[in-house]
Motif scaffolding. Sequence first.
Motif, PDB file in Angstrom:
ATOM      1  N   MET A 202       0.836  -1.203   0.000  1.00 60.24           N
ATOM      2  CA  MET A 202       0.000   0.000   0.000  1.00 60.24           C
ATOM      3  C   MET A 202       0.872   1.255   0.000  1.00 60.24           C
ATOM      4  O   MET A 202       1.922   1.287   0.624  1.00 60.24           O
ATOM      5  N   THR A 203       0.405   2.261  -0.689  1.00 61.88           N
ATOM      6  CA  THR A 203       1.073   3.551  -0.683  1.00 61.88           C
ATOM      7  C   THR A 203       0.524   4.376   0.469  1.00 61.88           C
ATOM      8  O   THR A 203      -0.679   4.445   0.669  1.00 61.88           O
ATOM      9  N   ARG A 204       1.425   4.996   1.214  1.00 65.55           N
ATOM     10  CA  ARG A 204       1.013   5.874   2.314  1.00 65.55           C
ATOM     11  C   ARG A 204       1.316   7.302   1.927  1.00 65.55           C
ATOM     12  O   ARG A 204       2.373   7.602   1.400  1.00 65.55           O
ATOM     13  N   LEU A 205       0.377   8.157   2.225  1.00 67.47           N
ATOM     14  CA  LEU A 205       0.519   9.573   1.941  1.00 67.47           C
ATOM     15  C   LEU A 205       0.400  10.324   3.255  1.00 67.47           C
ATOM     16  O   LEU A 205      -0.581  10.172   3.983  1.00 67.47           O
ATOM     17  N   TYR A 206       1.408  11.106   3.574  1.00 67.55           N
ATOM     18  CA  TYR A 206       1.401  11.907   4.797  1.00 67.55           C
ATOM     19  C   TYR A 206       1.205  13.368   4.411  1.00 67.55           C
ATOM     20  O   TYR A 206       1.954  13.900   3.584  1.00 67.55           O
ATOM     21  N   LEU A 207       0.223  14.011   4.988  1.00 67.55           N
ATOM     22  CA  LEU A 207      -0.004  15.438   4.772  1.00 67.55           C
ATOM     23  C   LEU A 207       0.418  16.157   6.042  1.00 67.55           C
ATOM     24  O   LEU A 207      -0.117  15.889   7.125  1.00 67.55           O
ATOM     25  N   ILE A 208       1.360  17.045   5.906  1.00 68.27           N
ATOM     26  CA  ILE A 208       1.934  17.711   7.073  1.00 68.27           C
ATOM     27  C   ILE A 208       1.908  19.214   6.850  1.00 68.27           C
ATOM     28  O   ILE A 208       2.333  19.710   5.809  1.00 68.27           O
ATOM     29  N   ARG A 209       1.418  19.908   7.837  1.00 74.99           N
ATOM     30  CA  ARG A 209       1.390  21.364   7.791  1.00 74.99           C
ATOM     31  C   ARG A 209       2.734  21.881   8.283  1.00 74.99           C
ATOM     32  O   ARG A 209       3.375  21.264   9.130  1.00 74.99           O
ATOM     33  N   HIS A 210       3.141  23.029   7.770  1.00 72.11           N
ATOM     34  CA  HIS A 210       4.421  23.605   8.186  1.00 72.11           C
ATOM     35  C   HIS A 210       4.419  23.921   9.680  1.00 72.11           C
ATOM     36  O   HIS A 210       3.373  24.067  10.314  1.00 72.11           O
ATOM     37  N   ALA A 211       5.608  24.021  10.234  1.00 66.22           N
ATOM     38  CA  ALA A 211       5.763  24.364  11.650  1.00 66.22           C
ATOM     39  C   ALA A 211       5.292  25.797  11.881  1.00 66.22           C
ATOM     40  O   ALA A 211       5.077  26.558  10.934  1.00 66.22           O
ATOM     41  N   GLU A 212       5.140  26.140  13.151  1.00 68.83           N
ATOM     42  CA  GLU A 212       4.658  27.475  13.489  1.00 68.83           C
ATOM     43  C   GLU A 212       5.562  28.547  12.884  1.00 68.83           C
ATOM     44  O   GLU A 212       6.772  28.514  13.040  1.00 68.83           O
ATOM     45  N   ALA A 213       4.940  29.482  12.192  1.00 73.18           N
ATOM     46  CA  ALA A 213       5.660  30.594  11.572  1.00 73.18           C
ATOM     47  C   ALA A 213       5.218  31.899  12.232  1.00 73.18           C
ATOM     48  O   ALA A 213       4.241  31.933  12.987  1.00 73.18           O
ATOM     49  N   GLU A 214       5.925  32.964  11.936  1.00 74.47           N
ATOM     50  CA  GLU A 214       5.642  34.260  12.550  1.00 74.47           C
ATOM     51  C   GLU A 214       4.180  34.664  12.413  1.00 74.47           C
ATOM     52  O   GLU A 214       3.579  35.173  13.345  1.00 74.47           O
ATOM     53  N   GLY A 215       3.609  34.472  11.248  1.00 80.26           N
ATOM     54  CA  GLY A 215       2.210  34.842  11.022  1.00 80.26           C
ATOM     55  C   GLY A 215       1.270  34.106  11.955  1.00 80.26           C
ATOM     56  O   GLY A 215       0.287  34.665  12.435  1.00 80.26           O
ATOM     57  N   ASN A 216       1.571  32.831  12.225  1.00 81.28           N
ATOM     58  CA  ASN A 216       0.754  32.051  13.155  1.00 81.28           C
ATOM     59  C   ASN A 216       0.859  32.616  14.566  1.00 81.28           C
ATOM     60  O   ASN A 216      -0.123  32.700  15.286  1.00 81.28           O
ATOM     61  N   LEU A 217       2.042  33.016  14.931  1.00 85.32           N
ATOM     62  CA  LEU A 217       2.283  33.545  16.265  1.00 85.32           C
ATOM     63  C   LEU A 217       1.482  34.817  16.514  1.00 85.32           C
ATOM     64  O   LEU A 217       0.917  35.009  17.584  1.00 85.32           O
ATOM     65  N   TYR A 218       1.404  35.676  15.492  1.00 80.18           N
ATOM     66  CA  TYR A 218       0.713  36.958  15.635  1.00 80.18           C
ATOM     67  C   TYR A 218      -0.706  36.936  15.075  1.00 80.18           C
ATOM     68  O   TYR A 218      -1.336  37.971  14.927  1.00 80.18           O
ATOM     69  N   ARG A 219      -1.183  35.710  14.727  1.00 74.20           N
ATOM     70  CA  ARG A 219      -2.538  35.521  14.202  1.00 74.20           C
ATOM     71  C   ARG A 219      -2.788  36.352  12.942  1.00 74.20           C
ATOM     72  O   ARG A 219      -3.805  36.994  12.787  1.00 74.20           O
TER      73      ARG A 219
ATOM     74  N   LEU B  51       8.979  33.513   8.592  1.00 70.36           N
ATOM     75  CA  LEU B  51      10.016  32.693   9.217  1.00 70.36           C
ATOM     76  C   LEU B  51       9.410  31.756  10.254  1.00 70.36           C
ATOM     77  O   LEU B  51       8.386  32.054  10.864  1.00 70.36           O
ATOM     78  N   ILE B  52      10.076  30.643  10.467  1.00 67.44           N
ATOM     79  CA  ILE B  52       9.688  29.710  11.519  1.00 67.44           C
ATOM     80  C   ILE B  52       9.999  30.389  12.851  1.00 67.44           C
ATOM     81  O   ILE B  52      11.039  31.027  13.001  1.00 67.44           O
ATOM     82  N   THR B  53       9.099  30.242  13.831  1.00 66.12           N
ATOM     83  CA  THR B  53       9.355  30.855  15.133  1.00 66.12           C
ATOM     84  C   THR B  53      10.532  30.152  15.806  1.00 66.12           C
ATOM     85  O   THR B  53      10.722  28.942  15.662  1.00 66.12           O
ATOM     86  N   ASN B  54      11.310  30.932  16.527  1.00 68.30           N
ATOM     87  CA  ASN B  54      12.566  30.430  17.104  1.00 68.30           C
ATOM     88  C   ASN B  54      12.388  29.283  18.065  1.00 68.30           C
ATOM     89  O   ASN B  54      13.189  28.372  18.093  1.00 68.30           O
ATOM     90  N   TYR B  55      11.394  29.320  18.880  1.00 67.33           N
ATOM     91  CA  TYR B  55      11.288  28.272  19.893  1.00 67.33           C
ATOM     92  C   TYR B  55      10.293  27.183  19.488  1.00 67.33           C
ATOM     93  O   TYR B  55      10.682  26.065  19.168  1.00 67.33           O
ATOM     94  N   ARG B  56       9.033  27.521  19.457  1.00 70.78           N
ATOM     95  CA  ARG B  56       8.001  26.509  19.204  1.00 70.78           C
ATOM     96  C   ARG B  56       8.100  25.911  17.801  1.00 70.78           C
ATOM     97  O   ARG B  56       7.964  24.702  17.616  1.00 70.78           O
ATOM     98  N   GLY B  57       8.322  26.745  16.803  1.00 70.60           N
ATOM     99  CA  GLY B  57       8.413  26.250  15.433  1.00 70.60           C
ATOM    100  C   GLY B  57       9.526  25.221  15.260  1.00 70.60           C
ATOM    101  O   GLY B  57       9.330  24.159  14.680  1.00 70.60           O
ATOM    102  N   TYR B  58      10.692  25.534  15.801  1.00 70.26           N
ATOM    103  CA  TYR B  58      11.810  24.595  15.670  1.00 70.26           C
ATOM    104  C   TYR B  58      11.648  23.381  16.577  1.00 70.26           C
ATOM    105  O   TYR B  58      12.148  22.298  16.252  1.00 70.26           O
ATOM    106  N   GLN B  59      10.920  23.515  17.672  1.00 70.82           N
ATOM    107  CA  GLN B  59      10.576  22.340  18.490  1.00 70.82           C
ATOM    108  C   GLN B  59       9.690  21.401  17.677  1.00 70.82           C
ATOM    109  O   GLN B  59       9.867  20.183  17.715  1.00 70.82           O
ATOM    110  N   GLN B  60       8.728  21.970  16.963  1.00 69.85           N
ATOM    111  CA  GLN B  60       7.831  21.162  16.131  1.00 69.85           C
ATOM    112  C   GLN B  60       8.614  20.448  15.029  1.00 69.85           C
ATOM    113  O   GLN B  60       8.360  19.279  14.731  1.00 69.85           O
TER     114      GLN B  60
END
Length: 76
Positions: free
Chosen positions: A9-26, A35-44
């Motif tokens: 079987m073929t498996r397909l993984y859909l993954i959203r990008h890590a937390e970026a600045e826009g996500n942080l500031y809504r 940019l990826i956020t320094n702490y949480r984004g790189y932890q993800q």
Amino acid sequence: MEAVGDGGMTRLYLIRHAEAEGNLYRVAHGHCNGLITNYRGYQQIDALRERFRKVDIDAVYSSDLYRTQITARAIW
């Protein structure tokens, strides 16, 4: 990608990008490069890398945005 023991079987993984600045500031940043956020984004990203460490991946597809490229590299 074929996984051993699942009948080819073929498996397909859909993954959203890590937390970026826009996500942080809504802020919806759409196709703007944020940019990826320094702490949480790189932890993800580190968690994603660990999650896929033993998974055989044949291909990774991503948009040309920085946040998606950096996230995708964790798997590849």
